[in-house]
Scaffold this motif. Structure first.
Motif, PDB file in Angstrom:
ATOM      1  N   GLN A  14      14.263   6.903 -29.056  1.00 32.76           N
ATOM      2  CA  GLN A  14      15.681   6.496 -29.114  1.00 32.76           C
ATOM      3  C   GLN A  14      15.790   5.011 -29.437  1.00 32.76           C
ATOM      4  O   GLN A  14      16.620   4.599 -30.252  1.00 32.76           O
ATOM      5  CB  GLN A  14      16.363   6.785 -27.763  1.00 32.76           C
ATOM      6  CG  GLN A  14      16.564   8.271 -27.522  1.00 32.76           C
ATOM      7  CD  GLN A  14      17.049   8.549 -26.107  1.00 32.76           C
ATOM      8  OE1 GLN A  14      16.711   7.833 -25.160  1.00 32.76           O
ATOM      9  NE2 GLN A  14      17.836   9.596 -25.949  1.00 32.76           N
ATOM     10  N   LYS A  15      14.906   4.207 -28.832  1.00 32.80           N
ATOM     11  CA  LYS A  15      14.925   2.755 -29.108  1.00 32.80           C
ATOM     12  C   LYS A  15      14.675   2.488 -30.586  1.00 32.80           C
ATOM     13  O   LYS A  15      15.324   1.648 -31.194  1.00 32.80           O
ATOM     14  CB  LYS A  15      13.825   2.052 -28.302  1.00 32.80           C
ATOM     15  CG  LYS A  15      14.197   1.740 -26.894  1.00 32.80           C
ATOM     16  CD  LYS A  15      13.094   0.934 -26.244  1.00 32.80           C
ATOM     17  CE  LYS A  15      13.321   0.814 -24.762  1.00 32.80           C
ATOM     18  NZ  LYS A  15      12.165   0.311 -24.052  1.00 32.80           N
ATOM     19  N   GLN A  16      13.726   3.220 -31.146  1.00 32.00           N
ATOM     20  CA  GLN A  16      13.406   2.991 -32.561  1.00 32.00           C
ATOM     21  C   GLN A  16      14.607   3.370 -33.439  1.00 32.00           C
ATOM     22  O   GLN A  16      14.900   2.689 -34.415  1.00 32.00           O
ATOM     23  CB  GLN A  16      12.132   3.776 -32.923  1.00 32.00           C
ATOM     24  CG  GLN A  16      11.412   3.342 -34.174  1.00 32.00           C
ATOM     25  CD  GLN A  16      11.058   1.862 -34.251  1.00 32.00           C
ATOM     26  OE1 GLN A  16      11.935   1.024 -34.358  1.00 32.00           O
ATOM     27  NE2 GLN A  16       9.778   1.557 -34.236  1.00 32.00           N
ATOM     28  N   LYS A  17      15.321   4.425 -33.043  1.00 33.83           N
ATOM     29  CA  LYS A  17      16.516   4.812 -33.810  1.00 33.83           C
ATOM     30  C   LYS A  17      17.604   3.744 -33.700  1.00 33.83           C
ATOM     31  O   LYS A  17      18.301   3.459 -34.673  1.00 33.83           O
ATOM     32  CB  LYS A  17      17.057   6.165 -33.331  1.00 33.83           C
ATOM     33  CG  LYS A  17      16.205   7.320 -33.823  1.00 33.83           C
ATOM     34  CD  LYS A  17      16.842   8.646 -33.504  1.00 33.83           C
ATOM     35  CE  LYS A  17      15.975   9.780 -34.000  1.00 33.83           C
ATOM     36  NZ  LYS A  17      16.493  11.093 -33.619  1.00 33.83           N
ATOM     37  N   VAL A  18      17.757   3.162 -32.507  1.00 34.21           N
ATOM     38  CA  VAL A  18      18.758   2.090 -32.340  1.00 34.21           C
ATOM     39  C   VAL A  18      18.350   0.874 -33.185  1.00 34.21           C
ATOM     40  O   VAL A  18      19.192   0.250 -33.842  1.00 34.21           O
ATOM     41  CB  VAL A  18      18.906   1.697 -30.847  1.00 34.21           C
ATOM     42  CG1 VAL A  18      19.828   0.494 -30.697  1.00 34.21           C
ATOM     43  CG2 VAL A  18      19.423   2.871 -30.034  1.00 34.21           C
ATOM     44  N   ASP A  76       7.764  -0.845 -40.769  1.00 28.62           N
ATOM     45  CA  ASP A  76       6.362  -1.168 -40.529  1.00 28.62           C
ATOM     46  C   ASP A  76       5.807  -0.326 -39.380  1.00 28.62           C
ATOM     47  O   ASP A  76       6.015  -0.648 -38.213  1.00 28.62           O
ATOM     48  CB  ASP A  76       6.234  -2.660 -40.205  1.00 28.62           C
ATOM     49  CG  ASP A  76       4.797  -3.128 -40.318  1.00 28.62           C
ATOM     50  OD1 ASP A  76       3.919  -2.302 -40.609  1.00 28.62           O
ATOM     51  OD2 ASP A  76       4.556  -4.332 -40.104  1.00 28.62           O
ATOM     52  N   GLU A  77       5.136   0.746 -39.698  1.00 33.69           N
ATOM     53  CA  GLU A  77       4.561   1.678 -38.717  1.00 33.69           C
ATOM     54  C   GLU A  77       5.562   2.007 -37.595  1.00 33.69           C
ATOM     55  O   GLU A  77       5.291   1.785 -36.423  1.00 33.69           O
ATOM     56  CB  GLU A  77       3.270   1.100 -38.144  1.00 33.69           C
ATOM     57  CG  GLU A  77       2.229   0.907 -39.231  1.00 33.69           C
ATOM     58  CD  GLU A  77       0.854   0.545 -38.684  1.00 33.69           C
ATOM     59  OE1 GLU A  77       0.515   1.014 -37.580  1.00 33.69           O
ATOM     60  OE2 GLU A  77       0.126  -0.178 -39.365  1.00 33.69           O
ATOM     61  N   PRO A  78       6.731   2.564 -37.978  1.00 34.84           N
ATOM     62  CA  PRO A  78       7.777   2.777 -36.976  1.00 34.84           C
ATOM     63  C   PRO A  78       7.441   3.854 -35.952  1.00 34.84           C
ATOM     64  O   PRO A  78       8.061   3.902 -34.897  1.00 34.84           O
ATOM     65  CB  PRO A  78       8.981   3.206 -37.817  1.00 34.84           C
ATOM     66  CG  PRO A  78       8.396   3.827 -39.039  1.00 34.84           C
ATOM     67  CD  PRO A  78       7.148   3.037 -39.317  1.00 34.84           C
ATOM     68  N   THR A  79       6.463   4.697 -36.224  1.00 34.86           N
ATOM     69  CA  THR A  79       6.189   5.799 -35.276  1.00 34.86           C
ATOM     70  C   THR A  79       4.959   5.542 -34.411  1.00 34.86           C
ATOM     71  O   THR A  79       4.563   6.408 -33.638  1.00 34.86           O
ATOM     72  CB  THR A  79       5.968   7.141 -36.012  1.00 34.86           C
ATOM     73  OG1 THR A  79       4.712   7.091 -36.695  1.00 34.86           O
ATOM     74  CG2 THR A  79       7.067   7.453 -36.998  1.00 34.86           C
ATOM     75  N   LYS A 135       7.958  12.941 -35.587  1.00 30.20           N
ATOM     76  CA  LYS A 135       8.440  13.869 -36.621  1.00 30.20           C
ATOM     77  C   LYS A 135       9.962  13.754 -36.764  1.00 30.20           C
ATOM     78  O   LYS A 135      10.497  13.711 -37.865  1.00 30.20           O
ATOM     79  CB  LYS A 135       8.013  15.292 -36.233  1.00 30.20           C
ATOM     80  CG  LYS A 135       8.685  16.416 -36.980  1.00 30.20           C
ATOM     81  CD  LYS A 135       7.821  16.850 -38.175  1.00 30.20           C
ATOM     82  CE  LYS A 135       8.351  18.070 -38.906  1.00 30.20           C
ATOM     83  NZ  LYS A 135       9.594  17.884 -39.629  1.00 30.20           N
ATOM     84  N   GLN A 136      10.636  13.678 -35.615  1.00 29.46           N
ATOM     85  CA  GLN A 136      12.104  13.548 -35.616  1.00 29.46           C
ATOM     86  C   GLN A 136      12.546  12.273 -36.327  1.00 29.46           C
ATOM     87  O   GLN A 136      13.469  12.287 -37.141  1.00 29.46           O
ATOM     88  CB  GLN A 136      12.563  13.454 -34.168  1.00 29.46           C
ATOM     89  CG  GLN A 136      13.411  14.582 -33.732  1.00 29.46           C
ATOM     90  CD  GLN A 136      14.174  14.186 -32.471  1.00 29.46           C
ATOM     91  OE1 GLN A 136      13.971  13.119 -31.883  1.00 29.46           O
ATOM     92  NE2 GLN A 136      15.047  15.058 -32.042  1.00 29.46           N
ATOM     93  N   LEU A 137      11.850  11.172 -36.029  1.00 31.88           N
ATOM     94  CA  LEU A 137      12.216   9.896 -36.648  1.00 31.88           C
ATOM     95  C   LEU A 137      11.958   9.941 -38.153  1.00 31.88           C
ATOM     96  O   LEU A 137      12.786   9.487 -38.949  1.00 31.88           O
ATOM     97  CB  LEU A 137      11.418   8.740 -36.019  1.00 31.88           C
ATOM     98  CG  LEU A 137      11.872   7.367 -36.500  1.00 31.88           C
ATOM     99  CD1 LEU A 137      13.217   7.002 -35.893  1.00 31.88           C
ATOM    100  CD2 LEU A 137      10.868   6.288 -36.175  1.00 31.88           C
ATOM    101  N   ILE A 138      10.831  10.523 -38.525  1.00 33.41           N
ATOM    102  CA  ILE A 138      10.501  10.592 -39.950  1.00 33.41           C
ATOM    103  C   ILE A 138      11.512  11.466 -40.691  1.00 33.41           C
ATOM    104  O   ILE A 138      11.945  11.137 -41.795  1.00 33.41           O
ATOM    105  CB  ILE A 138       9.038  11.047 -40.143  1.00 33.41           C
ATOM    106  CG1 ILE A 138       8.135   9.850 -39.820  1.00 33.41           C
ATOM    107  CG2 ILE A 138       8.783  11.546 -41.562  1.00 33.41           C
ATOM    108  CD1 ILE A 138       6.679  10.066 -39.954  1.00 33.41           C
ATOM    109  N   ASP A 139      11.963  12.559 -40.067  1.00 33.97           N
ATOM    110  CA  ASP A 139      12.991  13.399 -40.697  1.00 33.97           C
ATOM    111  C   ASP A 139      14.269  12.597 -40.933  1.00 33.97           C
ATOM    112  O   ASP A 139      14.921  12.732 -41.971  1.00 33.97           O
ATOM    113  CB  ASP A 139      13.300  14.628 -39.823  1.00 33.97           C
ATOM    114  CG  ASP A 139      12.173  15.657 -39.884  1.00 33.97           C
ATOM    115  OD1 ASP A 139      11.327  15.552 -40.797  1.00 33.97           O
ATOM    116  OD2 ASP A 139      12.126  16.552 -39.022  1.00 33.97           O
TER     117      ASP A 139
END
Ligand SMILES: Nc1ncnc2c1ncn2[C@@H]1O[C@H](COP(=O)(O)OP(=O)(O)OP(=O)(O)O)[C@@H](O)[C@H]1O
Ligand SMILES: [Mg+2]
Length: 282
Positions: free
Chosen positions: A148-152, A168-171, A180-184
């Motif tokens: 969630q933090k990365q999405k914000v 830069d290597e967000p996952t 997988k969710q973030l990459i989608d």
């Protein structure tokens, strides 16, 4: 149309005797989805810093050559201008959040740019919607999960309405499901909102089926550059510390050991491989 262009780019961090970037000539077109790959320390983050102006404005060192982002020379334009064209998301979202409410965190940079209140509200609403995190609006950034933090963090960059997103290597700190969710979501930013994406990632299997281009860096140089399928077709055993997706290895082994050709198409995902097998069998 070219959106990022580097010409004979070299960069050396101050205090270092080695060049971190060597003779990089690159043109990236609007709407591309580019995956940057290469072993740790090859120069992926450094190259991205050259594309949002952190180099040469924030990191000290010697820069030779020229970088243009949306037609702006990065040497001649400050980072607060460049970041409105090329926004960067870092590995660790904590470095990008201020532990305010999510809404305030996303609005923060916009307030610093003196954007009118009404427009800030519209942009924050849009960024929350695009990232699918509207329900987090009133939460504190402190109470969020890593994903969630990365999405914000991405939403706060998107609110600047950049044409280019540098990730830069967000996952890297996420579990496989959240990754997988973030990459989608990142894929949808490219496909639906036409944002040009440059992403440094080690999880190539999730990205390559959607990437228009794969660039492999080694020791500061671009050593491979092309459509993922073409790059992997020529280099099924990848040097340069890049891990080839398992499905590519399986297809290659079947080809080498048992002589199956699969109509000479390299599968980039399990789904593609099943489809290739289905057509090949008929
Ligand atoms: N702030 C810095 N100061 C000095 N040297 C640096 C700095 N950042 C990176 N370097 C050096 O520049 C080279 C390229 O590093 P960079 O961080 O760009 O690699 P990378 O491909 O992003 O690696 P990783 O996959 O580990 O993130 C390395 O030799 C590294 O030690
Ligand atoms: Mg890095």
């Amino acid at each position: 149309m070219t959106i990022i262009k580097s010409s004979n780019l070299w960069f050396k961090y101050s205090g270092s005797s080695e060049w971190a970037i060597r003779e990089v000539n690159i043109e990236i077109n609007e709407g591309e989805f580019v995956v940057l790959a290469g072993r740790s320390g090859c120069g992926k983050s450094t190259l991205m810093r050259c594309f949002n102006g952190l180099i040469p404005h924030f990191y000290e060192g010697e820069m030779i050559g020229k970088v243009e982002v949306c037609g702006l020379d990065t040497r001649e334009n400050p980072t607060y201008i460049l970041s409105q064209y090329a926004g960067m998301v870092f590995q660790n979202p904590d470095n990008q959040l201020f532990a305010l409410t999510v809404e305030a965190d996303i609005a923060f940079a916009l307030e610093n740019l003196s954007i009118p209140k009404e427009e800030i509200r519209e942009r924050v609403d849009w960024a929350l919607r695009v990232m699918g995190i509207e329900e987090l609006r009133d939460k504190s950034s402190l109470e969020l999960s890593g994903g969630q933090k990365q999405k914000v963090a991405i939403a706060s960059i998107l609110a600047m309405r950049p044409q280019i997103l540098l990730l830069d290597e967000p996952t890297s700190s996420l579990d496989p499901f959240s990754a997988k969710q973030l990459i989608d979501t990142i894929i949808s930013l490219n496909q639906k909102y036409k944002i040009t994406i440059l992403i440094a990632e080690h999880r190539l299997d999730l990205l390559l089926p959607y990437a228009s281009r794969m660039i492999v860096i080694d020791d500061g140089r671009i050593v491979l550059d092309g459509k993922p399928r073409e790059v992997l077709d020529k280099h099924d055993v990848m040097p340069y510390g890049v891990s080839v997706p398992r499905i590519v290895k399986v297809a290659t082994q079947l080809k080498k050991s048992l002589g199956y050709s699969f109509n000479h198409v390299v599968p980039l995902s399990v789904e593609e491989f099943v489809e290739i097998l289905r057509r090949w069998r008929n």
